[in-house]
Design a protein around this motif. Sequence first.
Motif, PDB file in Angstrom:
ATOM      1  N   GLY A 172       0.814  -1.209   0.000  1.00  0.00           N
ATOM      2  CA  GLY A 172       0.000   0.000   0.000  1.00  0.00           C
ATOM      3  C   GLY A 172       0.845   1.255   0.000  1.00  0.00           C
ATOM      4  N   LEU A 176      -1.114  -7.707  -5.496  1.00  0.00           N
ATOM      5  CA  LEU A 176      -1.821  -8.631  -4.613  1.00  0.00           C
ATOM      6  C   LEU A 176      -2.871  -9.443  -5.355  1.00  0.00           C
ATOM      7  CD1 LEU A 176      -2.280  -6.408  -1.428  1.00  0.00           C
ATOM      8  CD2 LEU A 176      -0.622  -8.237  -1.819  1.00  0.00           C
ATOM      9  N   THR A 196      -4.399  -2.499   2.864  1.00  0.00           N
ATOM     10  CA  THR A 196      -5.019  -2.427   1.546  1.00  0.00           C
ATOM     11  C   THR A 196      -6.256  -1.550   1.631  1.00  0.00           C
ATOM     12  OG1 THR A 196      -6.425  -4.370   1.900  1.00  0.00           O
ATOM     13  CG2 THR A 196      -4.247  -4.753   0.935  1.00  0.00           C
ATOM     14  N   GLN A 229     -10.615  -7.644  -0.922  1.00  0.00           N
ATOM     15  CA  GLN A 229      -9.690  -7.398   0.183  1.00  0.00           C
ATOM     16  C   GLN A 229      -9.265  -8.675   0.910  1.00  0.00           C
ATOM     17  OE1 GLN A 229     -11.169  -4.604   3.124  1.00  0.00           O
ATOM     18  NE2 GLN A 229      -9.108  -4.000   3.684  1.00  0.00           N
ATOM     19  N   GLN A 246      -6.849 -10.605  -1.277  1.00  0.00           N
ATOM     20  CA  GLN A 246      -5.582  -9.901  -1.423  1.00  0.00           C
ATOM     21  C   GLN A 246      -4.711 -10.044  -0.176  1.00  0.00           C
ATOM     22  OE1 GLN A 246      -6.893  -5.912  -2.295  1.00  0.00           O
ATOM     23  NE2 GLN A 246      -6.743  -6.202  -4.507  1.00  0.00           N
ATOM     24  N   GLU A 247      -5.283  -9.787   0.989  1.00  0.00           N
ATOM     25  CA  GLU A 247      -4.471  -9.788   2.208  1.00  0.00           C
ATOM     26  C   GLU A 247      -4.102 -11.204   2.651  1.00  0.00           C
ATOM     27  OE1 GLU A 247      -5.159  -7.111   5.356  1.00  0.00           O
ATOM     28  OE2 GLU A 247      -6.081  -5.573   4.100  1.00  0.00           O
TER      29      GLU A 247
END
Length: 287
Positions: free
Chosen positions: A6, A51, A71, A77, A80-81
Amino acid sequence: MILVLGATGGIGGEVCRQLKKAGTSFRAMARKQEQVDSFRKDGVDAVLGDLDQPETLSAAMSGIDTLFLVTAPKPPQVAQETAAIDAATRAGVSRIVKISASDCNVRSKIPWAKAHALIDHHLRASGVDWTILMPTAFMQNFLWFTKPVAKGYLPLGAGKGSVSWIDTRDIARVSATVLTQDGHSRATYFLTGPETFDMAEAAVQLSQMTGRKVRYLDLPVPVFHTVLRLAGNSRWMAKGLIAQFSDMVAGHHDIDPTGEVERLTGQPPRDFASFLRDHRDAFVKAA
C-alpha cells in the motif's frame, strides 16, 4: 528489511515517508512500473508486486523480515491480504504489522469490517508473529464532502452518533513506530483520535474553519446513498458506508478515545481542528 504494501496509498505512503526520514531500511511495493520508478528516483528501494497476482509476491518479499500490510477497502480485500500473508509465510517473513479496523467482526454488515475480521483470524493462525492496529474512522473521509460543505451543509446519515475520528497520519506514525520497535509481538492496539464528537459538532468546527455557516443534515438512507454516489463512491462502498453510519455510528457503537497513539509514540494524536486547518484549502477552494 521492511516491505511496505500500500506504499502509494495514504497510510502506506506516509509510512514510507516516516521510515525514510528516520533512515530505516525498507522497500516499497507498487503495482505499476512508473510508481516503482518514482520511488527509485526519490532514493527508495522499490519493487513491482500485485496482490491480485500472488505469483508476483515471492520476489517482492525476498530478503524481507517484516511486512507492513494495508489495503484499500474493496471487494477482493480478503483474497488480497490472505495472499500476502501466505506469501510472507512461505518467504520466511518473521513479523507482520497489519492495519485492521476497530469495528471488525465476522458477522458485520459493513463489508470491510467483516473482511478485516476474517483476515485477522487468518493472520493469527499463520504462525507468523503479528501486530494488529485497529483504527477508528479516518478524518480524511471528510474530504469526500468538500463540495457540499462549500455550499453550507454536511450531508450524512449518522443520527446523533459520535466517533473518535483519527487522522491517517497518526495511524502511519504508530505504524512506523511499531515496525521499528521490539515489544509489540501478538499485540492488538485500538487507535483513536483525542476526542469524540458527533456530526453536529463537526459542522460547528467546519463553520469556524471555513468562515461560513455549515449545517449538519441527517439524511434518510436513500438520500444518503445518492450523496455518496455523487461523491464518487461505488455502489459497494456506498452500501458499506450506509451500514457503517446508520448502524455503527448512529447506534452509538463506536469506541471512545483510547490514548494508544500517545502511549505508543510519545505524541498525542491530531484533533479535528488541526486536521481542518491542515486541509483548509480543500474545503475553501471547493466553493
